[in-house]
Design an enzyme around this catalytic site. Structure first.
Site, PDB file in Angstrom:
ATOM      1  N   SER A   1       0.831  -1.216   0.000  1.00 60.09           N
ATOM      2  CA  SER A   1       0.000   0.000   0.000  1.00 60.09           C
ATOM      3  C   SER A   1       0.860   1.259   0.000  1.00 60.09           C
ATOM      4  O   SER A   1       0.451   2.300  -0.520  1.00 60.09           O
ATOM      5  CB  SER A   1      -0.952   0.002   1.201  1.00 60.09           C
ATOM      6  OG  SER A   1      -0.208  -0.078   2.403  1.00 60.09           O
TER       7      SER A   1
ATOM      8  N   GLN B   1      -4.304  -7.493 -24.159  1.00 62.60           N
ATOM      9  CA  GLN B   1      -3.587  -8.093 -23.012  1.00 62.60           C
ATOM     10  C   GLN B   1      -3.398  -7.065 -21.900  1.00 62.60           C
ATOM     11  O   GLN B   1      -3.540  -7.376 -20.714  1.00 62.60           O
ATOM     12  CB  GLN B   1      -2.201  -8.584 -23.456  1.00 62.60           C
ATOM     13  CG  GLN B   1      -2.228  -9.696 -24.483  1.00 62.60           C
ATOM     14  CD  GLN B   1      -0.812 -10.061 -24.919  1.00 62.60           C
ATOM     15  OE1 GLN B   1      -0.096 -10.738 -24.200  1.00 62.60           O
ATOM     16  NE2 GLN B   1      -0.412  -9.595 -26.080  1.00 62.60           N
TER      17      GLN B   1
ATOM     18  N   GLN C   1      -7.833   4.916 -27.892  1.00 65.29           N
ATOM     19  CA  GLN C   1      -8.392   5.428 -29.151  1.00 65.29           C
ATOM     20  C   GLN C   1      -9.596   4.554 -29.553  1.00 65.29           C
ATOM     21  O   GLN C   1      -9.484   3.328 -29.554  1.00 65.29           O
ATOM     22  CB  GLN C   1      -7.303   5.322 -30.210  1.00 65.29           C
ATOM     23  CG  GLN C   1      -7.624   5.942 -31.528  1.00 65.29           C
ATOM     24  CD  GLN C   1      -6.451   5.725 -32.487  1.00 65.29           C
ATOM     25  OE1 GLN C   1      -5.973   4.610 -32.651  1.00 65.29           O
ATOM     26  NE2 GLN C   1      -6.004   6.786 -33.101  1.00 65.29           N
TER      27      GLN C   1
ATOM     28  N   ARG D   1       5.058  -9.145 -17.268  1.00 62.43           N
ATOM     29  CA  ARG D   1       5.236  -8.813 -18.691  1.00 62.43           C
ATOM     30  C   ARG D   1       6.690  -8.651 -19.114  1.00 62.43           C
ATOM     31  O   ARG D   1       6.978  -8.615 -20.308  1.00 62.43           O
ATOM     32  CB  ARG D   1       4.432  -7.547 -19.036  1.00 62.43           C
ATOM     33  CG  ARG D   1       2.949  -7.621 -18.685  1.00 62.43           C
ATOM     34  CD  ARG D   1       2.233  -8.754 -19.373  1.00 62.43           C
ATOM     35  NE  ARG D   1       0.797  -8.752 -19.080  1.00 62.43           N
ATOM     36  CZ  ARG D   1      -0.083  -9.568 -19.640  1.00 62.43           C
ATOM     37  NH1 ARG D   1       0.319 -10.481 -20.515  1.00 62.43           N
ATOM     38  NH2 ARG D   1      -1.359  -9.512 -19.314  1.00 62.43           N
TER      39      ARG D   1
HETATM   40  C1  LIG Z   1       2.449 -15.014 -19.851  1.00 63.91           C
HETATM   41  C2  LIG Z   1       0.977 -14.740 -19.704  1.00 63.91           C
HETATM   42  C3  LIG Z   1       0.054 -15.531 -20.386  1.00 63.91           C
HETATM   43  C4  LIG Z   1      -1.298 -15.296 -20.255  1.00 63.91           C
HETATM   44  N1  LIG Z   1      -2.191 -16.084 -20.944  1.00 63.91           N
HETATM   45  C5  LIG Z   1      -3.523 -15.872 -20.824  1.00 63.91           C
HETATM   46  C6  LIG Z   1      -4.473 -16.681 -21.518  1.00 63.91           C
HETATM   47  O1  LIG Z   1      -4.101 -17.596 -22.247  1.00 63.91           O
HETATM   48  N2  LIG Z   1      -5.791 -16.405 -21.380  1.00 63.91           N
HETATM   49  C7  LIG Z   1      -6.236 -15.407 -20.569  1.00 63.91           C
HETATM   50  O2  LIG Z   1      -7.437 -15.203 -20.454  1.00 63.91           O
HETATM   51  N3  LIG Z   1      -5.357 -14.611 -19.901  1.00 63.91           N
HETATM   52  C8  LIG Z   1      -4.032 -14.819 -20.010  1.00 63.91           C
HETATM   53  N4  LIG Z   1      -3.166 -14.010 -19.324  1.00 63.91           N
HETATM   54  C9  LIG Z   1      -3.695 -12.913 -18.517  1.00 63.91           C
HETATM   55  C10 LIG Z   1      -3.705 -13.263 -17.008  1.00 63.91           C
HETATM   56  O3  LIG Z   1      -4.519 -14.387 -16.760  1.00 63.91           O
HETATM   57  C11 LIG Z   1      -4.211 -12.074 -16.186  1.00 63.91           C
HETATM   58  O4  LIG Z   1      -5.560 -11.790 -16.516  1.00 63.91           O
HETATM   59  C12 LIG Z   1      -3.408 -10.816 -16.417  1.00 63.91           C
HETATM   60  O5  LIG Z   1      -2.029 -11.106 -16.439  1.00 63.91           O
HETATM   61  C13 LIG Z   1      -3.711  -9.810 -15.308  1.00 63.91           C
HETATM   62  O6  LIG Z   1      -3.045 -10.269 -14.156  1.00 63.91           O
HETATM   63  P1  LIG Z   1      -3.539 -10.054 -12.670  1.00 63.91           P
HETATM   64  O7  LIG Z   1      -4.942 -10.553 -12.573  1.00 63.91           O
HETATM   65  O8  LIG Z   1      -2.528 -10.601 -11.732  1.00 63.91           O
HETATM   66  O9  LIG Z   1      -3.339  -8.512 -12.599  1.00 63.91           O
HETATM   67  P2  LIG Z   1      -4.222  -7.297 -12.072  1.00 63.91           P
HETATM   68  O10 LIG Z   1      -5.582  -7.342 -12.626  1.00 63.91           O
HETATM   69  O11 LIG Z   1      -3.380  -6.162 -12.429  1.00 63.91           O
HETATM   70  O12 LIG Z   1      -4.311  -7.503 -10.530  1.00 63.91           O
HETATM   71  C14 LIG Z   1      -3.197  -7.352  -9.669  1.00 63.91           C
HETATM   72  C15 LIG Z   1      -3.405  -8.249  -8.486  1.00 63.91           C
HETATM   73  O13 LIG Z   1      -4.495  -7.730  -7.719  1.00 63.91           O
HETATM   74  C16 LIG Z   1      -5.249  -8.808  -7.192  1.00 63.91           C
HETATM   75  N5  LIG Z   1      -6.604  -8.737  -7.772  1.00 63.91           N
HETATM   76  C17 LIG Z   1      -7.001  -7.983  -8.825  1.00 63.91           C
HETATM   77  N6  LIG Z   1      -8.301  -8.146  -9.060  1.00 63.91           N
HETATM   78  C18 LIG Z   1      -8.740  -9.041  -8.147  1.00 63.91           C
HETATM   79  C19 LIG Z   1      -9.988  -9.645  -7.889  1.00 63.91           C
HETATM   80  N7  LIG Z   1     -11.076  -9.367  -8.608  1.00 63.91           N
HETATM   81  N8  LIG Z   1     -10.072 -10.520  -6.876  1.00 63.91           N
HETATM   82  C20 LIG Z   1      -9.011 -10.828  -6.117  1.00 63.91           C
HETATM   83  N9  LIG Z   1      -7.769 -10.297  -6.321  1.00 63.91           N
HETATM   84  C21 LIG Z   1      -7.645  -9.418  -7.311  1.00 63.91           C
HETATM   85  C22 LIG Z   1      -4.531 -10.086  -7.582  1.00 63.91           C
HETATM   86  O14 LIG Z   1      -3.617 -10.429  -6.544  1.00 63.91           O
HETATM   87  C23 LIG Z   1      -3.776  -9.687  -8.813  1.00 63.91           C
HETATM   88  O15 LIG Z   1      -2.641 -10.495  -9.064  1.00 63.91           O
HETATM   89  C24 LIG Z   1      -1.781 -14.231 -19.440  1.00 63.91           C
HETATM   90  C25 LIG Z   1      -0.859 -13.435 -18.766  1.00 63.91           C
HETATM   91  C26 LIG Z   1       0.508 -13.680 -18.886  1.00 63.91           C
HETATM   92  C27 LIG Z   1       1.468 -12.795 -18.142  1.00 63.91           C
END
Ligand SMILES: Cc1cc2nc3c(=O)[nH]c(=O)nc-3n(C[C@H](O)[C@H](O)[C@H](O)COP(=O)(O)OP(=O)(O)OC[C@H]3O[C@@H](n4cnc5c(N)ncnc54)[C@H](O)[C@@H]3O)c2cc1C
Length: 261
Positions: A65, A86, A99, A180
């Protein structure tokens, strides 16, 4: 692809960013008012080195935080819709504006040719660019025939370029960079985060250094697709746990406990 850090300026980052995070961290452990802590950080009574020491410890401990108090705004242009799809999957601590393909009537929509196709057999490359040119020419025809842009855009390919403004707090930026900048990430979004890291470095090398593949702070790789360790940045967790198991078994065989640190 172009990325420019719109905010903070180097002056704002230098004057306020480290003191802001320091104030957030220090407030937790101090009887002083946050105002007093901030004044001491900005007037030199607490040196930047001292501030960095505390901030580094707090970030490395995962007390996230404290780094949500500072934000970075980027102008991102010329990326593909493949990338933007993505990028906007990230939700926490972020704001995006992109955009619109609905309100904008593209006179000359631009697209990107991936390196693998640019370097491929010329015939294949030509078929690829012909397919994109045909789609985008058809898009123009649909507009001329009076089809609204919001429907004509359905024919646009993933390779179409787009522009966004993205604001992220530092916690979100570190999390996104962890995923990423990883070599398992798709090349275009990985390139974007290399440029983002470069931009943050220009205003704060100290903060920029926290933008790294997730294996760097973890100390091991947790990616399933790297079980063969073709990416050499850090050992896979299987290797780390394997080495630990061996060490524990050897210690047990020798009748001693593993030291706990
Ligand atoms: C190499 C790679 C391959 C991928 N391949 C795919 C794929 O094939 N198909 C696909 O659909 N996606 C894919 N993704 C996307 C991935 O599943 C995530 O949606 C994306 O990376 C966002 O990550 P995040 O949810 O950690 O991040 P953010 O949304 O930025 O969230 C950050 C963190 O906050 C917390 N958080 C956020 N929202 C919530 C919530 N609602 N509840 C609880 N905790 C929360 C979690 O700890 C999370 O890690 C890929 C991502 C990567 C990096």
């Amino acid at each position: 692809m172009r990325v420019r850090l719109l905010f903070p300026t180097p002056e704002v980052a230098a004057q306020a960013y480290l003191p802001l995070i320091y104030t957030a961290c220090r407030t937790c452990y101090s009887e002083l008012d946050p105002q007093e802590i901030f004044d001491r950080a900005t007037d030199g009574r607490v040196t930047p080195e001292k501030q960095q020491e505390l901030v580094r410890k707090v970030i490395e401990s995962g007390h996230g935080s404290t780094i949500e108090h500072i934000v970075f705004t980027f102008a991102i242009s010329g990326v593909t819709r493949t990338l933007s799809h993505q990028l906007v999957r990230h939700r926490a601590g972020l704001a995006f504006d992109q955009q619109s393909q609905r309100y904008l009537k593209y006179r000359e929509p631009a697209y990107m040719v991936p390196g693998s196709i640019a370097d491929a057999d010329p015939e294949l490359r030509e078929r690829f660019t012909d397919a994109l040119d045909d789609s985008l020419a058809f898009y123009g025809e649909l507009l001329e025939a009076g089809i609204p842009g919001e429907d004509a855009r359905f024919v646009m390919p993933n390779a179409t370029r787009t522009n966004l403004v993205m604001t992220a707090n530092l916690r979100a930026l570190i999390h996104m960079s962890g995923l990423r900048l990883c070599t398992m990430a798709q090349w275009e979004i990985r390139r974007l985060f290399q440029l983002i890291r470069h931009e943050v470095f220009t205003v704060s090398p100290f903060l920029g250094a926290f933008l790294a593949p997730k294996c760097v702070p973890l100390g091991y790789c947790d990616e399933d697709r790297n079980r063969d360790e073709h990416c050499p940045i850090r050992p896979h967790k299987d290797s780390v746990l394997g080495a630990w198991s061996e060490k524990r078994a050897a210690a047990k065989a020798a009748g001693r406990d593993l030291p706990v640190r």
